[in-house]
Design a protein around this motif. Structure first.
Motif, PDB file in Angstrom:
ATOM      1  N   ILE A   1      -0.561  -6.506   3.827  1.00  0.00           N
ATOM      2  CA  ILE A   1       0.564  -5.598   3.975  1.00  0.00           C
ATOM      3  C   ILE A   1       0.403  -4.473   2.965  1.00  0.00           C
ATOM      4  O   ILE A   1       0.244  -4.718   1.768  1.00  0.00           O
ATOM      5  CB  ILE A   1       1.898  -6.331   3.771  1.00  0.00           C
ATOM      6  CG1 ILE A   1       2.082  -7.373   4.883  1.00  0.00           C
ATOM      7  CG2 ILE A   1       3.059  -5.338   3.758  1.00  0.00           C
ATOM      8  CD1 ILE A   1       3.324  -8.204   4.777  1.00  0.00           C
ATOM      9  N   ASP A   2       0.428  -3.259   3.470  1.00  0.00           N
ATOM     10  CA  ASP A   2       0.356  -2.063   2.635  1.00  0.00           C
ATOM     11  C   ASP A   2       1.791  -1.582   2.422  1.00  0.00           C
ATOM     12  O   ASP A   2       2.481  -1.222   3.369  1.00  0.00           O
ATOM     13  CB  ASP A   2      -0.479  -0.992   3.335  1.00  0.00           C
ATOM     14  CG  ASP A   2      -0.676   0.246   2.482  1.00  0.00           C
ATOM     15  OD1 ASP A   2      -0.121   0.329   1.377  1.00  0.00           O
ATOM     16  OD2 ASP A   2      -1.398   1.152   2.941  1.00  0.00           O
ATOM     17  N   ILE A   3       2.223  -1.605   1.186  1.00  0.00           N
ATOM     18  CA  ILE A   3       3.602  -1.273   0.880  1.00  0.00           C
ATOM     19  C   ILE A   3       3.706   0.213   0.551  1.00  0.00           C
ATOM     20  O   ILE A   3       3.194   0.675  -0.470  1.00  0.00           O
ATOM     21  CB  ILE A   3       4.126  -2.150  -0.272  1.00  0.00           C
ATOM     22  CG1 ILE A   3       4.069  -3.611   0.181  1.00  0.00           C
ATOM     23  CG2 ILE A   3       5.530  -1.733  -0.676  1.00  0.00           C
ATOM     24  CD1 ILE A   3       4.354  -4.611  -0.867  1.00  0.00           C
ATOM     25  N   CYS A   4       4.359   0.930   1.423  1.00  0.00           N
ATOM     26  CA  CYS A   4       4.545   2.384   1.287  1.00  0.00           C
ATOM     27  C   CYS A   4       6.030   2.733   1.236  1.00  0.00           C
ATOM     28  O   CYS A   4       6.457   3.756   1.774  1.00  0.00           O
ATOM     29  CB  CYS A   4       3.861   3.099   2.449  1.00  0.00           C
ATOM     30  SG  CYS A   4       2.076   2.894   2.490  1.00  0.00           S
ATOM     31  N   THR A   5       6.775   1.863   0.621  1.00  0.00           N
ATOM     32  CA  THR A   5       8.218   2.070   0.472  1.00  0.00           C
ATOM     33  C   THR A   5       8.476   2.756  -0.868  1.00  0.00           C
ATOM     34  O   THR A   5       7.554   2.900  -1.683  1.00  0.00           O
ATOM     35  CB  THR A   5       8.951   0.717   0.527  1.00  0.00           C
ATOM     36  OG1 THR A   5       8.398  -0.149  -0.464  1.00  0.00           O
ATOM     37  CG2 THR A   5       8.813   0.068   1.893  1.00  0.00           C
ATOM     38  N   PRO A   6       9.710   3.165  -1.140  1.00  0.00           N
ATOM     39  CA  PRO A   6      10.014   3.747  -2.448  1.00  0.00           C
ATOM     40  C   PRO A   6       9.652   2.790  -3.589  1.00  0.00           C
ATOM     41  O   PRO A   6       9.736   1.563  -3.455  1.00  0.00           O
ATOM     42  CB  PRO A   6      11.524   3.979  -2.383  1.00  0.00           C
ATOM     43  CG  PRO A   6      11.805   4.179  -0.925  1.00  0.00           C
ATOM     44  CD  PRO A   6      10.863   3.223  -0.228  1.00  0.00           C
TER      45      PRO A   6
ATOM     46  N   LEU B   1      11.334  -0.498  -4.621  1.00  0.00           N
ATOM     47  CA  LEU B   1      11.276  -1.651  -3.718  1.00  0.00           C
ATOM     48  C   LEU B   1       9.922  -2.364  -3.739  1.00  0.00           C
ATOM     49  O   LEU B   1       9.774  -3.408  -3.114  1.00  0.00           O
ATOM     50  CB  LEU B   1      11.590  -1.201  -2.287  1.00  0.00           C
ATOM     51  CG  LEU B   1      12.965  -0.585  -2.093  1.00  0.00           C
ATOM     52  CD1 LEU B   1      13.102  -0.005  -0.692  1.00  0.00           C
ATOM     53  CD2 LEU B   1      14.051  -1.604  -2.368  1.00  0.00           C
ATOM     54  N   HIS B   2       8.947  -1.829  -4.447  1.00  0.00           N
ATOM     55  CA  HIS B   2       7.598  -2.401  -4.427  1.00  0.00           C
ATOM     56  C   HIS B   2       7.552  -3.861  -4.867  1.00  0.00           C
ATOM     57  O   HIS B   2       6.903  -4.678  -4.215  1.00  0.00           O
ATOM     58  CB  HIS B   2       6.652  -1.579  -5.299  1.00  0.00           C
ATOM     59  CG  HIS B   2       6.246  -0.292  -4.664  1.00  0.00           C
ATOM     60  ND1 HIS B   2       5.342   0.556  -5.251  1.00  0.00           N
ATOM     61  CD2 HIS B   2       6.605   0.297  -3.502  1.00  0.00           C
ATOM     62  CE1 HIS B   2       5.168   1.626  -4.486  1.00  0.00           C
ATOM     63  NE2 HIS B   2       5.927   1.489  -3.417  1.00  0.00           N
ATOM     64  N   ALA B   3       8.215  -4.183  -5.944  1.00  0.00           N
ATOM     65  CA  ALA B   3       8.168  -5.563  -6.442  1.00  0.00           C
ATOM     66  C   ALA B   3       8.760  -6.531  -5.427  1.00  0.00           C
ATOM     67  O   ALA B   3       8.141  -7.545  -5.093  1.00  0.00           O
ATOM     68  CB  ALA B   3       8.898  -5.680  -7.778  1.00  0.00           C
ATOM     69  N   GLN B   4       9.929  -6.207  -4.928  1.00  0.00           N
ATOM     70  CA  GLN B   4      10.599  -7.074  -3.951  1.00  0.00           C
ATOM     71  C   GLN B   4       9.723  -7.282  -2.712  1.00  0.00           C
ATOM     72  O   GLN B   4       9.552  -8.414  -2.246  1.00  0.00           O
ATOM     73  CB  GLN B   4      11.919  -6.435  -3.546  1.00  0.00           C
ATOM     74  CG  GLN B   4      12.649  -7.132  -2.428  1.00  0.00           C
ATOM     75  CD  GLN B   4      13.862  -6.325  -1.962  1.00  0.00           C
ATOM     76  OE1 GLN B   4      14.338  -5.443  -2.661  1.00  0.00           O
ATOM     77  NE2 GLN B   4      14.345  -6.638  -0.790  1.00  0.00           N
ATOM     78  N   HIS B   5       9.138  -6.221  -2.187  1.00  0.00           N
ATOM     79  CA  HIS B   5       8.315  -6.328  -0.979  1.00  0.00           C
ATOM     80  C   HIS B   5       6.987  -7.025  -1.263  1.00  0.00           C
ATOM     81  O   HIS B   5       6.501  -7.801  -0.440  1.00  0.00           O
ATOM     82  CB  HIS B   5       8.079  -4.949  -0.375  1.00  0.00           C
ATOM     83  CG  HIS B   5       9.342  -4.323   0.138  1.00  0.00           C
ATOM     84  ND1 HIS B   5       9.501  -2.971   0.241  1.00  0.00           N
ATOM     85  CD2 HIS B   5      10.515  -4.869   0.550  1.00  0.00           C
ATOM     86  CE1 HIS B   5      10.707  -2.699   0.714  1.00  0.00           C
ATOM     87  NE2 HIS B   5      11.342  -3.843   0.901  1.00  0.00           N
TER      88      HIS B   5
END
Length: 90
Positions: A66-71, A74-78
């Protein structure tokens, strides 16, 4: 063998990452997810792949990473959610 990646976050960074992945032959973007389903559907249509409901992307067995491209906030949670589901995280 191709690495199958789902991108979480269908904004500017999700788009940029998807364009970059197109240049890597061992990688396949299998879909997009976003809390805003409209955004995820638009990118999925552009790249001819799937859109995933945000709450289901972590449990999908076809996804390797999963590539996390959220703000940033939110990176840690995702990332934690992705790792708990056994996914690699980018």
């Amino acid at each position: 063998m191709k690495i199958k990646i789902a991108i979480i976050g269908s904004g500017r960074m999700g788009l940029r990452h998807a364009l970059a992945y197109q240049k890597i032959k061992n990688v396949e973007v299998v879909g997009f997810s976003d809390t805003d389903q409209k955004k995820a559907k638009l990118l999925s249509k552009r790249f001819h792949n799937n859109h995933f409901k945000f709450e289901n992307v972590f449990e999908n067995k076809t996804i390797d990473a999963i590539d996390i491209c959220t703000p940033n906030a939110l990176h840690a949670q995702h990332s934690i959610s992705a790792m708990k589901s056994g996914k690699h995280v980018i």
